[in-house]
Design a protein around this motif. Structure first.
Motif: not given
Length: 343
Positions: A297-325
Motif C-alpha cells: 500500500p501507499a503507507s509503505k512510503m511513510a518510512s521515507a517521510g511523512a509527506d510521501y503522498r505529495t513529495n516526489p523526492v520522498t517517494q523516490l527515496r523509498w523507491c530507491a530503497s525498494y529497488a536495492e532491497g
C-alpha cells in the motif's frame, strides 16, 4: 510507424529481402521500442541435382527452404554447411543441404505402415526405426539391399499374431540464445510438429478368440517429430534518459535530491515512466498502488517521510530503497521489469 522511422534514418537502407521486426507498418506507441533488422545474405541450397542461390534473412535452415518456396517433409534432413567463398564463382558463404526422404512400406510381423526415411539400405532402415530382430526373424529384401521409393520391406516372425496401434510423439522444444532480441522476449524460429509412431503388440487369445494378454514387441516411428526452435533474447537495452520532461520540477533534479546515482537515471526514468508516467499522485484503480513507483500500500512510503503522498523526492527515496532491497539496485530492477512487465 516502424517504416517511417527507418525512412528518416539516413544511414539505414533496407534491401527487399531484409526482415524487419516489428513489421514496417506497425505503429510505434512508446519510448524504447526495439526494432530489429535482419540482413539478407546469399545462401546456396543443394537439393539433389538442383542448386539454388538466393538472398535470405532467415537463420534457420528450414525457414531458408520455406523462403525459397521449396516443400520439404519432416523426415527430410536439412542442415547448414559453411563453404569456401570463391568470388569468381559464387558469393554465397554458406549453404543448406537437403537430403530427401523416400516413402517405403514397412511390414512388421504383418502390420504394414508407410514410412518416410533417409536410410540407404534395408538394414539401415531397421536400425533407424529401432527394430530389434530376434532369433527366427527374417528380413526381406535381405540386409544390405538398397532402398527404393515405394519398396516393401518386411520383418517377419513365424507363428505369432500381432495388432498395431498408432500414437502421437510430442515434439521437443529447443531454446537458443539470440543477442539480437531484447532480453525477456522470445521468438519461434522453427515451429514444432508432432510425430507419429506405430506400436506393435504380440497378442495371446483364448479358445474363443478373446484377447487374454498382449506384449509390446516393437515401436516404429512412421513420422518423425520436428523440434521447435525458440530464440531467447539476451540483449540488454539501456534506455535513454530524457531530462527535458518535468514533473513538479526537473526529473534529474528530483533523482539527484533523492540520492540516486546519475548512472542509474535511465533505469529509474524507464520504471517511473512505465509505472506511473512520472505522476506522484497516480493511483491504480484495481489494486490501489500509489505514487511514482506504485507502492502497495501507499503507507509503505511513510518510512521515507511523512509527506510521501505529495513529495516526489520522498517517494523516490523509498523507491530507491525498494529497488536495492528487492533487486540489488536499479539496473537489476530494470532488467526484472523487462522480463516481468512489473517490479
Amino acid at each position: 510507424t516502424v517504416g517511417e522511422l527507418i525512412d528518416r534514418l539516413e544511414d539505414v537502407t533496407l534491401a527487399e529481402e531484409d526482415v524487419v521486426e516489428p513489421a514496417e507498418d506497425e505503429p510505434i506507441l512508446e519510448d524504447d521500442t526495439q526494432v530489429n533488422i535482419y540482413r539478407a545474405r546469399p545462401v546456396k541450397v543443394l537439393d539433389g541435382d538442383r542448386v539454388l542461390t538466393r538472398l535470405t534473412a532467415q537463420r534457420s535452415p528450414r525457414l531458408v527452404i520455406a523462403d525459397m518456396g521449396l516443400d520439404i517433409e519432416p523426415e527430410d534432413e536439412v542442415r547448414f554447411e559453411r563453404i569456401d567463398t570463391n568470388v569468381l564463382e559464387n558469393s554465397a558463404s554458406e549453404q543448406v543441404v537437403i537430403k530427401r526422404s523416400i516413402e517405403v512400406q514397412l511390414s512388421i510381423y504383418g502390420a504394414v505402415k508407410t514410412v518416410r526415411t533417409t536410410a540407404s539400405t534395408t538394414d539401415d532402415l531397421v536400425q533407424e526405426q529401432g527394430i530389434t530382430q530376434e532369433d527366427g526373424d527374417t528380413l526381406e529384401p535381405r540386409a544390405g539391399t538398397a532402398l527404393l521409393d515405394g519398396m516393401l520391406i518386411a520383418v517377419n516372425r513365424p507363428g505369432i499374431k500381432t495388432i498395431s496401434e498408432v500414437e502421437a510423439i510430442a515434439y521437443q522444444t529447443e531454446t537458443v540464445d539470440d543477442s539480437s532480441i531484447i532480453a525477456g522476449s522470445t521468438k519461434v524460429q522453427t515451429s514444432g510438429v508432432d510425430g507419429v509412431k506405430t506400436v506393435i503388440y504380440e497378442v495371446e487369445e483364448d479358445d474363443d478368440g478373446a484377447e487374454v494378454s498382449r506384449r509390446e514387441i516393437q515401436s516404429v516411428v512412421t513420422k518423425k517429430p520436428v523440434v521447435q526452435v525458440v530464440a531467447r533474447g539476451t540483449k540488454i537495452a539501456v534506455p535513454t534518459f530524457n531530462p527535458s520532461v518535468t514533473v513538479s520540477g526537473d526529473k534529474a533534479a528530483l533523482m539527484s535530491a533523492a540520492g540516486i546515482a546519475e548512472s542509474d537515471y535511465p533505469f529509474v526514468d524507464y520504471i517511473m515512466s512505465k509505472e506511473s508516467g512520472w505522476r506522484p499522485g497516480a493511483v491504480n484503480a484495481s489494486s490501489g498502488a500509489f505514487g511514482l513507483c506504485q507502492s502497495l500500500p501507499a503507507s509503505k512510503m511513510a518510512s521515507a517521510g511523512a509527506d510521501y503522498r505529495t513529495n516526489p523526492v520522498t517517494q523516490l527515496r523509498w523507491c530507491a530503497s525498494y529497488a536495492e532491497g528487492r533487486y540489488g539496485g536499479w539496473e537489476n530492477s530494470y532488467n526484472a521489469w523487462l522480463v516481468q512487465n512489473w517490479w
